[in-house]
Design an enzyme around this catalytic site. Structure first.
Site, PDB file in Angstrom:
ATOM      1  N   SER A 100       0.852  -1.193   0.000  1.00  0.00           N
ATOM      2  CA  SER A 100       0.000   0.000   0.000  1.00  0.00           C
ATOM      3  C   SER A 100       0.889   1.245   0.000  1.00  0.00           C
ATOM      4  O   SER A 100       1.686   1.423  -0.925  1.00  0.00           O
ATOM      5  CB  SER A 100      -0.956  -0.048   1.195  1.00  0.00           C
ATOM      6  OG  SER A 100      -1.968   0.912   1.052  1.00  0.00           O
ATOM      7  N   ASP A 147      -9.127  -5.321  -4.969  1.00  0.00           N
ATOM      8  CA  ASP A 147      -8.667  -4.295  -4.020  1.00  0.00           C
ATOM      9  C   ASP A 147      -9.704  -3.175  -3.957  1.00  0.00           C
ATOM     10  O   ASP A 147      -9.946  -2.505  -4.969  1.00  0.00           O
ATOM     11  CB  ASP A 147      -7.304  -3.759  -4.488  1.00  0.00           C
ATOM     12  CG  ASP A 147      -6.652  -2.831  -3.477  1.00  0.00           C
ATOM     13  OD1 ASP A 147      -7.384  -2.094  -2.775  1.00  0.00           O
ATOM     14  OD2 ASP A 147      -5.413  -2.826  -3.391  1.00  0.00           O
ATOM     15  N   HIS A 150      -7.191  -5.687  -0.413  1.00  0.00           N
ATOM     16  CA  HIS A 150      -6.089  -4.743  -0.305  1.00  0.00           C
ATOM     17  C   HIS A 150      -4.936  -5.370   0.476  1.00  0.00           C
ATOM     18  O   HIS A 150      -5.023  -5.517   1.696  1.00  0.00           O
ATOM     19  CB  HIS A 150      -6.565  -3.454   0.359  1.00  0.00           C
ATOM     20  CG  HIS A 150      -5.543  -2.370   0.359  1.00  0.00           C
ATOM     21  ND1 HIS A 150      -4.933  -1.914  -0.795  1.00  0.00           N
ATOM     22  CD2 HIS A 150      -4.991  -1.659   1.368  1.00  0.00           C
ATOM     23  CE1 HIS A 150      -4.065  -0.977  -0.495  1.00  0.00           C
ATOM     24  NE2 HIS A 150      -4.080  -0.808   0.816  1.00  0.00           N
TER      25      HIS A 150
END
Ligand SMILES: [Ca+2]
Length: 509
Positions: free
Chosen positions: A182, A399, A437
């Site tokens: 991320s 995601d 994610h």
């Protein structure tokens, strides 16, 4: 044969008595003399335990790979900024350094992966990314704190961290690695672009690259559903979780079977040409359907974001991702918090701002400010490639926060910039069908990308060990095999190869 095991025999430290190892560790309190760096605390962790942690993010962290030496330190990056960091130095060390990233707008040392890295016998270093906490409030009036966040924290963690490792073990780091997801994926990309010498191998997952456009897109997505929503100010654009469930069921009806298997996973969401008109309420029906306004909302969500001149700003939201529970961060009715924090504290540098009219006009302005060079959307990785650096990235196709299509776009940008049709010799992108994610979602999506996700401890199933094999043994991973807790597996493919069902299993073509 995983290379890790081969190297263990030659790189393992001589066996010291624990007492002398402890003394050696504690001596670091006074023996380290590092530029702009203060050693805060040194402890020798003798056995598995929970240790207390500084800062507001958490109060304790498990240490499973004891015995190890824990060094807490602060690097003064400028007169108005500082990076707090920790080095965890296991007794059994294989000569490898592991730098770690962060998440969101934090602010939080990645203790989980300090533990993971040391369990695999890396000397691991993680930092607070230049500020303490989970939001961007400390960016206000502190451009150097933004610089730490945008590019500098991981760099100084590598430079100073390697010196601590060398002092403790009396040997230089043999190979250095990076692991993050991320924001951590963006930090890893930034490291390869700006500091190509820092790491031999970078594992950068679900990266928040093209950061300004990403956050603008996330904010506009939350506006599509009418944010901010409250009981006193409802919006006809809003979709409750029940209505999103109707949308998700229809998306699966239209697109699940495109990959040949009805399993709830859309292998290639970019091929899902979802038409929400099919679930618009007609005449006197009002249940299990969407109003015309809600259909417009859904169309907006699944359309790429184009700018005022028609240029692509950011790819569309992936069909299927709306079913992930984390989608509520964007679609829950609040203006997206990261957009709000980044816009207020880093771009505008104000304490208060009304985002109710936020829209495409932000693009040119945010691009012009680009605090700290945060964008991380440049394709020139030639310096990293030329020094022999290796880069592995991955992105879940489900995601709900960062579109995986943007990772294809990043690959294509690098490919065009370097005039290389394929980047296989140094850069590989694995697209993970069903994954949310950074982790989780549907299907076999664990491949050692983070602590707790190392279900099969070898380099064909673990992306960090695969990177070690690539850097130290020249064996590049052709695929990554994901696992789940039921021992199901799926072979994940590197872009631009495709995951194709051959009638029995998914293969890469
Ligand atoms: Ca399917």
């Amino acid at each position: 044969m995983p290379l890790l095991k081969n190297l263990a025999a030659i790189l393992i430290l001589p066996v010291y008595a624990l007492a002398s190892q402890s003394a050696k560790c504690l001596a670091l309190q006074h023996s380290l003399h590092l530029q702009n760096t203060t050693i805060l605390n040194v402890t020798y962790v003798l056995a598995a335990t929970n240790v207390s942690t500084p800062g507001v993010c958490q109060s304790a962290a498990p240490v499973t790979a004891a015995p190890l030496c824990r060094v807490q330190f602060v690097i003064n990056t400028t007169s108005s900024s500082a990076v707090h960091a920790e080095a965890w130095l296991p007794d059994i060390w294989f000569g490898r350094f592991l730098g770690l990233g962060n998440g969101g707008l934090g602010g939080c040392i990645d203790y989980a992966n300090l533990d993971y890295g040391t369990s695999l016998h890396f000397a691991a270093v993680g930092s607070d990314n230049g500020h303490d906490g989970t939001d961007g409030s400390q960016f206000l009036n502190h451009p150097e704190v933004i610089n730490d966040f945008a590019f500098r924290a991981v760099h100084v963690e590598a430079v100073i961290g390697k010196q601590i490792v060398q002092t403790y073990y009396g040997a230089a780091v043999a190979k250095s690695y990076y692991l993050g997801c991320s924001t951590g994926g963006r930090q890893g990309t930034q490291a390869a672009l700006r500091f190509p010498e820092d790491f031999d191998g970078i594992v950068a997952g679900s990266p928040a690259t093209d950061f300004n456009h990403l956050t603008i897109w996330q904010g506009i997505l939350s506006h599509y559903v009418g944010a901010p929503i409250s009981a006193a100010a409802p919006s006809p654009k809003f979709l409750s979780p029940d209505v999103w469930a109707i949308v998700s069921a229809e998306i699966l009806r239209q697109c699940d079977a495109l990959d040949g298997v009805v399993d709830g996973i859309i292998t290639e969401p970019d091929e899902c040409d979802f038409r929400p008109e099919s679930i618009q309420c007609i005449e006197d029906t009002s249940t299990n359907c969407l109003t015309a306004t809600q259909v417009e909302t859904v169309k907006n969500v699944f359309t790429p974001l184009f700018g005022l001149q028609g240029e692509l700003i950011y790819p569309r939201y992936s069909p299927g991702a709306e079913a992930d529970p984390s989608q509520s961060q964007i679609f829950g009715g609040e203006f997206f918090s990261i957009t709000e924090n980044w816009g207020r504290f880093a771009i505008l540098n104000v304490t208060e701002h009304d985002f109710s009219n936020f829209g495409l006009k932000a693009v040119a302005f945010w691009d012009s400010i680009n605090p700290g060079g945060i964008a991380t959307f440049e394709g020139d990785l030639s310096a990293f490639r030329n020094r022999g650096g290796k880069f592995l990235t991955y992105h879940g196709r489900r995601d709900p926060i960062i579109s995986s299509t943007n990772s294809k776009r990043m690959y294509d940008l690098i490919s065009h910039t370097l005039s290389l049709p394929l980047l296989d010799d140094f850069y590989r992108l694995f697209l993970i069908p069903g994954m949310g994610h950074c982790a989780g979602g549907l299907g076999p999506t664990s491949f050692g990308q983070s602590n707790g996700l190392n279900l099969v401890n070898d380099s064909s199933h673990n992306i960090l060990l695969a990177m070690v094999d690539w850097v130290e043994g020249g064996i590049a991973p052709a695929t990554i095999i994901g696992s789940d807790v039921t021992n199901a597996t799926r072979t994940h493919c590197r872009y631009p190869m495709r995951s194709v069902f051959n009638g029995t299993v998914f293969v890469c073509e």
